[in-house]
Design a protein around this motif. Structure first.
Motif, PDB file in Angstrom:
ATOM      1  N   HIS A 274       0.823  -1.211   0.000  1.00  0.00           N
ATOM      2  CA  HIS A 274       0.000   0.000   0.000  1.00  0.00           C
ATOM      3  C   HIS A 274       0.859   1.265   0.000  1.00  0.00           C
ATOM      4  CE1 HIS A 274      -3.470  -2.560   0.798  1.00  0.00           C
ATOM      5  NE2 HIS A 274      -2.748  -3.146   1.720  1.00  0.00           N
ATOM      6  N   GLN A 275       2.168   1.104   0.109  1.00  0.00           N
ATOM      7  CA  GLN A 275       3.119   2.216   0.021  1.00  0.00           C
ATOM      8  C   GLN A 275       2.839   3.311   1.053  1.00  0.00           C
ATOM      9  OE1 GLN A 275       5.927   2.364  -2.356  1.00  0.00           O
ATOM     10  NE2 GLN A 275       5.348   0.219  -2.178  1.00  0.00           N
ATOM     11  N   ILE A 276       2.563   2.898   2.296  1.00  0.00           N
ATOM     12  CA  ILE A 276       2.369   3.868   3.360  1.00  0.00           C
ATOM     13  C   ILE A 276       3.732   4.422   3.777  1.00  0.00           C
ATOM     14  CG2 ILE A 276       1.439   4.264   5.673  1.00  0.00           C
ATOM     15  CD1 ILE A 276      -0.651   3.496   3.561  1.00  0.00           C
ATOM     16  N   GLU A 277       3.821   5.721   3.827  1.00  0.00           N
ATOM     17  CA  GLU A 277       5.082   6.376   4.164  1.00  0.00           C
ATOM     18  C   GLU A 277       5.417   6.197   5.644  1.00  0.00           C
ATOM     19  OE1 GLU A 277       6.947  10.932   4.173  1.00  0.00           O
ATOM     20  OE2 GLU A 277       4.811  10.593   3.861  1.00  0.00           O
ATOM     21  N   GLY A 278       6.686   5.959   5.927  1.00  0.00           N
ATOM     22  CA  GLY A 278       7.141   5.915   7.309  1.00  0.00           C
ATOM     23  C   GLY A 278       7.506   7.304   7.795  1.00  0.00           C
ATOM     24  N   ARG A 279       6.732   7.832   8.735  1.00  0.00           N
ATOM     25  CA  ARG A 279       6.980   9.184   9.255  1.00  0.00           C
ATOM     26  C   ARG A 279       7.448   9.190  10.702  1.00  0.00           C
ATOM     27  NH1 ARG A 279       1.110  11.717   7.592  1.00  0.00           N
ATOM     28  NH2 ARG A 279       1.148  11.181   5.359  1.00  0.00           N
ATOM     29  N   SER A 280       7.268   8.073  11.390  1.00  0.00           N
ATOM     30  CA  SER A 280       7.465   8.066  12.839  1.00  0.00           C
ATOM     31  C   SER A 280       8.759   7.355  13.237  1.00  0.00           C
ATOM     32  CB  SER A 280       6.270   7.413  13.529  1.00  0.00           C
ATOM     33  OG  SER A 280       5.083   8.138  13.247  1.00  0.00           O
ATOM     34  N   ILE A 281       9.280   7.740  14.392  1.00  0.00           N
ATOM     35  CA  ILE A 281      10.577   7.237  14.834  1.00  0.00           C
ATOM     36  C   ILE A 281      10.452   5.841  15.439  1.00  0.00           C
ATOM     37  CG2 ILE A 281      11.603   9.502  15.123  1.00  0.00           C
ATOM     38  CD1 ILE A 281      10.977   9.449  18.046  1.00  0.00           C
ATOM     39  N   ASN A 282      11.532   5.092  15.357  1.00  0.00           N
ATOM     40  CA  ASN A 282      11.554   3.713  15.831  1.00  0.00           C
ATOM     41  C   ASN A 282      11.903   3.647  17.315  1.00  0.00           C
ATOM     42  OD1 ASN A 282      14.335   4.201  15.903  1.00  0.00           O
ATOM     43  ND2 ASN A 282      14.762   3.050  14.050  1.00  0.00           N
ATOM     44  N   PRO A 283      11.728   2.468  17.946  1.00  0.00           N
ATOM     45  CA  PRO A 283      12.059   2.357  19.373  1.00  0.00           C
ATOM     46  C   PRO A 283      13.534   2.596  19.658  1.00  0.00           C
ATOM     47  CG  PRO A 283      11.510   0.208  18.429  1.00  0.00           C
ATOM     48  CD  PRO A 283      11.117   1.232  17.424  1.00  0.00           C
ATOM     49  N   ARG A 284      14.399   2.316  18.673  1.00  0.00           N
ATOM     50  CA  ARG A 284      15.833   2.514  18.861  1.00  0.00           C
ATOM     51  C   ARG A 284      16.155   3.972  19.184  1.00  0.00           C
ATOM     52  NH1 ARG A 284      17.097   0.157  14.585  1.00  0.00           N
ATOM     53  NH2 ARG A 284      17.632  -1.870  15.436  1.00  0.00           N
ATOM     54  N   THR A 285      15.361   4.898  18.665  1.00  0.00           N
ATOM     55  CA  THR A 285      15.602   6.314  18.944  1.00  0.00           C
ATOM     56  C   THR A 285      15.592   6.583  20.439  1.00  0.00           C
ATOM     57  OG1 THR A 285      14.401   6.805  16.886  1.00  0.00           O
ATOM     58  CG2 THR A 285      14.920   8.667  18.323  1.00  0.00           C
ATOM     59  N   TYR A 286      14.593   6.041  21.121  1.00  0.00           N
ATOM     60  CA  TYR A 286      14.491   6.227  22.569  1.00  0.00           C
ATOM     61  C   TYR A 286      15.552   5.415  23.308  1.00  0.00           C
ATOM     62  CZ  TYR A 286       9.832   7.648  20.949  1.00  0.00           C
ATOM     63  OH  TYR A 286       8.795   8.226  20.280  1.00  0.00           O
ATOM     64  N   GLU A 287      15.803   4.191  22.843  1.00  0.00           N
ATOM     65  CA  GLU A 287      16.690   3.281  23.565  1.00  0.00           C
ATOM     66  C   GLU A 287      18.132   3.772  23.572  1.00  0.00           C
ATOM     67  OE1 GLU A 287      13.838  -0.528  22.367  1.00  0.00           O
ATOM     68  OE2 GLU A 287      15.801  -0.265  21.408  1.00  0.00           O
ATOM     69  N   ILE A 288      18.592   4.298  22.449  1.00  0.00           N
ATOM     70  CA  ILE A 288      19.965   4.817  22.385  1.00  0.00           C
ATOM     71  C   ILE A 288      20.116   5.997  23.336  1.00  0.00           C
ATOM     72  CG2 ILE A 288      21.692   5.926  20.915  1.00  0.00           C
ATOM     73  CD1 ILE A 288      20.352   4.385  18.535  1.00  0.00           C
ATOM     74  N   SER A 289      19.203   6.939  23.239  1.00  0.00           N
ATOM     75  CA  SER A 289      19.307   8.144  24.066  1.00  0.00           C
ATOM     76  C   SER A 289      19.171   7.826  25.550  1.00  0.00           C
ATOM     77  CB  SER A 289      18.252   9.163  23.639  1.00  0.00           C
ATOM     78  OG  SER A 289      18.546   9.680  22.351  1.00  0.00           O
ATOM     79  N   ALA A 290      18.421   6.774  25.882  1.00  0.00           N
ATOM     80  CA  ALA A 290      18.256   6.398  27.286  1.00  0.00           C
ATOM     81  C   ALA A 290      19.547   5.876  27.903  1.00  0.00           C
ATOM     82  CB  ALA A 290      17.163   5.344  27.422  1.00  0.00           C
ATOM     83  N   CYS A 291      20.528   5.541  27.060  1.00  0.00           N
ATOM     84  CA  CYS A 291      21.813   5.049  27.558  1.00  0.00           C
ATOM     85  C   CYS A 291      22.829   6.168  27.755  1.00  0.00           C
ATOM     86  CB  CYS A 291      22.369   3.998  26.604  1.00  0.00           C
ATOM     87  SG  CYS A 291      21.388   2.473  26.564  1.00  0.00           S
ATOM     88  N   GLY A 292      22.433   7.403  27.494  1.00  0.00           N
ATOM     89  CA  GLY A 292      23.342   8.523  27.691  1.00  0.00           C
ATOM     90  C   GLY A 292      24.452   8.563  26.658  1.00  0.00           C
TER      91      GLY A 292
END
Length: 364
Positions: A274-292
């Protein structure tokens, strides 16, 4: 006459290099501890409901959701995809919350959901792999009372195809799992990437290969045998699954962690005809930053809703920009640490599963 001959610095001895690494890591971890002391705890309001939670089998997300639910509802029962109708009939929860409904769920998944609804029990699903499996989630969405999705672009799509109630709910981090740790020498790298070798990631790392060849790099995950420049990057590759606990170690040990979202194109490791565009961030975005740790991520449309590029996260739009920013932040430790610390406090203050569960339960 003034001697303008360029000074030649002798190579560091092994002990000197170890001292520098230890000092830098102590400085980073000490900064993380100071930041964590400033984070105000979030107390979940207790709701008088019973929830049957059906996990997808990916601990990085499931453990965070289960922990938050157990703090916020009268009773949380953890069930299984194969027996959720039987468990719902036995426990009579107020709501059955299903994580994703994909991959590990049996062929009679939707029959079970219909049976649960026939018992008068509310059902909800949270899609966290959107938009990469819309050929499957399109059918699933019609069977649930409430559909949550972490991908903003799929909300209208599900509405148009028969879902009665669709809510955009971004992902988050489990701070009990992803958090600052003191990094041991075996986990310390200049640059780290952990994830599957989807084709867009392969193309990026092939282009970066001559630049990364001179750095200390850790790349792990499946499908990295697709690389053309394994002659330059092969010694950095660790093929196969890295469990969440080890991932936390490598995130903490890296000076810079790269985050590359998978392509949303159909046919390139996806089921998104259906070619839905990906606009939203993945869980890795939060996980990396949570490690400082300093994160450099590719751009997604909703990223500025959660982080401020150049302030608590860095972004890139091309291989050349990524190459420049890696070099810049490797050479500028103070600026690198400042962004990492701001990313840590943003994540722990705003983007934990406790906060997301509070939002989810308001809708239920």
């Amino acid at each position: 006459m003034k001697d303008v001959t360029k000074k030649r610095h002798r190579p560091l001895t092994e002990s000197e290099a170890a001292y520098r690494c230890g000092y830098a890591e102590g400085r980073r971890f000490g900064g993380c501890q100071a930041v964590m002391a400033r984070v105000e705890g979030f107390k979940l309001p207790l709701r008088d409901i019973k929830v049957l939670y059906i996990p997808q089998g990916f601990d990085a997300i499931d453990a965070g959701v289960i922990g938050a639910l157990k703090q916020s509802v009268r009773e949380c029962i953890v069930g299984s995809p194969a027996a959720m109708l039987q468990e719902a009939a036995q426990h009579r929860p107020d709501v059955v919350l299903v994580m994703n409904g994909l991959h590990v769920f049996p062929a009679d998944h939707l029959e079970q959901v219909n049976g649960i609804r026939g018992l008068g029990i509310k059902t909800a699903v949270w899609f966290v792999d959107d938009p990469y499996f819309t050929e499957d989630t399109l059918e699933i969405c019609r069977h649930y009372d409430v559909v949550f999705t972490h991908e903003e672009a799929t909300v209208a799509f599900y509405h148009q195809h028969g879902a009665s109630r669709v809510i955009y709910l971004p992902l988050a981090v489990n701070p009990e799992m992803f958090q600052p740790r003191r990094a041991e020498p075996q986990h310390q790298y200049d640059v780290c990437f952990i994830g599957t070798g989807f084709w867009n990631r392969i193309a990026l790392f092939d282009e970066l290969a001559p630049f990364l060849a001179g750095k200390k790099v850790f790349i792990a995950g499946g499908l990295w045998n697709r690389l053309k420049r394994s002659d330059l990057l092969g010694r950095f590759l660790h093929e196969g699954w890295i469990d969440p606990n080890a991932t936390v170690d490598y995130y903490n040990g890296a000076k810079i962690v790269i985050n590359v979202h998978r392509t949303d194109k159909s046919g390139e490791d996806n089921r998104n005809v259906h070619q839905i565009e990906g606009r939203s961030i993945n869980p890795r975005t939060y996980e990396i930053s949570a490690c400082g740790t300093m994160q450099i991520t590719d751009l997604r449309a909703d990223l500025p809703l959660y982080y401020r590029p150049g302030y608590d996260i860095e972004t890139f739009a091309s291989a050349s920009e990524l190459r420049y920013k890696i070099q810049y932040y490797l050479e500028n430790e103070d600026k690198r640490l400042a962004i990492a610390m701001r990313g840590l406090i943003t994540t722990m203050s705003r983007h934990t599963f406790a906060r997301r569960m509070s939002q989810l339960l308001e809708h239920l």
